[in-house]
Design a protein around this motif. Structure first.
Motif, PDB file in Angstrom:
ATOM      1  N   UNK A 113       0.848  -1.181   0.000  1.00 35.50           N
ATOM      2  CA  UNK A 113       0.000   0.000   0.000  1.00 35.50           C
ATOM      3  C   UNK A 113       0.895   1.247   0.000  1.00 35.50           C
ATOM      4  N   UNK A 114       0.580   2.190  -0.832  1.00 32.09           N
ATOM      5  CA  UNK A 114       1.315   3.450  -0.912  1.00 32.09           C
ATOM      6  C   UNK A 114       1.131   4.223   0.393  1.00 32.09           C
ATOM      7  N   UNK A 115       2.154   4.994   0.780  1.00 36.13           N
ATOM      8  CA  UNK A 115       2.123   5.694   2.067  1.00 36.13           C
ATOM      9  C   UNK A 115       0.951   6.675   2.159  1.00 36.13           C
ATOM     10  N   UNK A 116       0.624   7.349   1.066  1.00 34.33           N
ATOM     11  CA  UNK A 116      -0.514   8.273   1.121  1.00 34.33           C
ATOM     12  C   UNK A 116      -1.812   7.522   1.386  1.00 34.33           C
ATOM     13  N   UNK A 117      -1.978   6.381   0.757  1.00 30.40           N
ATOM     14  CA  UNK A 117      -3.173   5.570   0.993  1.00 30.40           C
ATOM     15  C   UNK A 117      -3.223   5.115   2.443  1.00 30.40           C
ATOM     16  N   UNK A 118      -2.082   4.714   2.962  1.00 31.96           N
ATOM     17  CA  UNK A 118      -1.994   4.276   4.360  1.00 31.96           C
ATOM     18  C   UNK A 118      -2.350   5.430   5.307  1.00 31.96           C
ATOM     19  N   UNK A 119      -1.858   6.625   4.985  1.00 30.86           N
ATOM     20  CA  UNK A 119      -2.134   7.820   5.771  1.00 30.86           C
ATOM     21  C   UNK A 119      -3.635   8.133   5.749  1.00 30.86           C
ATOM     22  N   UNK A 120      -4.245   8.135   4.569  1.00 28.15           N
ATOM     23  CA  UNK A 120      -5.670   8.427   4.440  1.00 28.15           C
ATOM     24  C   UNK A 120      -6.508   7.378   5.172  1.00 28.15           C
ATOM     25  N   UNK A 121      -6.100   6.117   5.069  1.00 29.29           N
ATOM     26  CA  UNK A 121      -6.815   5.039   5.747  1.00 29.29           C
ATOM     27  C   UNK A 121      -6.744   5.227   7.257  1.00 29.29           C
ATOM     28  N   UNK A 122      -5.560   5.567   7.758  1.00 29.97           N
ATOM     29  CA  UNK A 122      -5.377   5.802   9.186  1.00 29.97           C
ATOM     30  C   UNK A 122      -6.296   6.919   9.671  1.00 29.97           C
ATOM     31  N   UNK A 123      -6.305   8.045   8.938  1.00 29.28           N
ATOM     32  CA  UNK A 123      -7.144   9.177   9.329  1.00 29.28           C
ATOM     33  C   UNK A 123      -8.623   8.792   9.303  1.00 29.28           C
ATOM     34  N   UNK A 124      -9.020   8.075   8.280  1.00 31.60           N
ATOM     35  CA  UNK A 124     -10.427   7.659   8.161  1.00 31.60           C
ATOM     36  C   UNK A 124     -10.827   6.758   9.317  1.00 31.60           C
ATOM     37  N   UNK A 125      -9.970   5.817   9.661  1.00 37.49           N
ATOM     38  CA  UNK A 125     -10.264   4.907  10.774  1.00 37.49           C
ATOM     39  C   UNK A 125     -10.313   5.650  12.101  1.00 37.49           C
TER      40      UNK A 125
END
Length: 107
Positions: free
Chosen positions: A1-13
């Motif tokens: 997973x790309x870091x930006x996707x991981x970042x967005x997922x973290x924020x969403x969760x």
């Protein structure tokens, strides 16, 4: 997973967990926490929309437990009343400095 996707997922969760915890409260409690809800919503949007983070910064920010809460606490500790963009930028800058990803400016 790309870091930006991981970042967005973290924020969403993080925000979804916060939202669920708020919705478990009474209507009166939710009303009393309206300020926190608005500010945390804004922080999430600010972080989502910020295109200035480097991959290294994103990697470090992903490691912070409950980043939205961390930035919110920074907001509460701020003695000055800045607009939300300035405040979020200042809080994120403080976070990045504290985790060693951004250098302190020489005065």
């Amino acid at each position: 997973m790309e870091i930006k996707e991981k970042f967005y997922k973290k924020l969403s969760e993080e925000f979804e967990n916060f939202k669920k915890s708020m919705l478990n409260n009474t209507k009166d409690d939710i009303f009393e926490n309206a300020f926190e809800i608005v500010v945390k919503s804004y922080i999430r949007e600010y972080l989502f929309e910020n295109e200035d983070f480097t991959n290294e910064q994103l990697e470090k920010l992903v490691e912070i437990d409950n980043l939205i809460e961390y930035v919110f606490d920074c907001y509460l500790e701020n003695g000055e009343y800045l607009d939300f963009d300035e405040l979020c930028a200042e809080c994120i800058e403080d976070v990045l400095k504290s985790i060693g990803v951004l250098q302190e400016e020489a005065e």
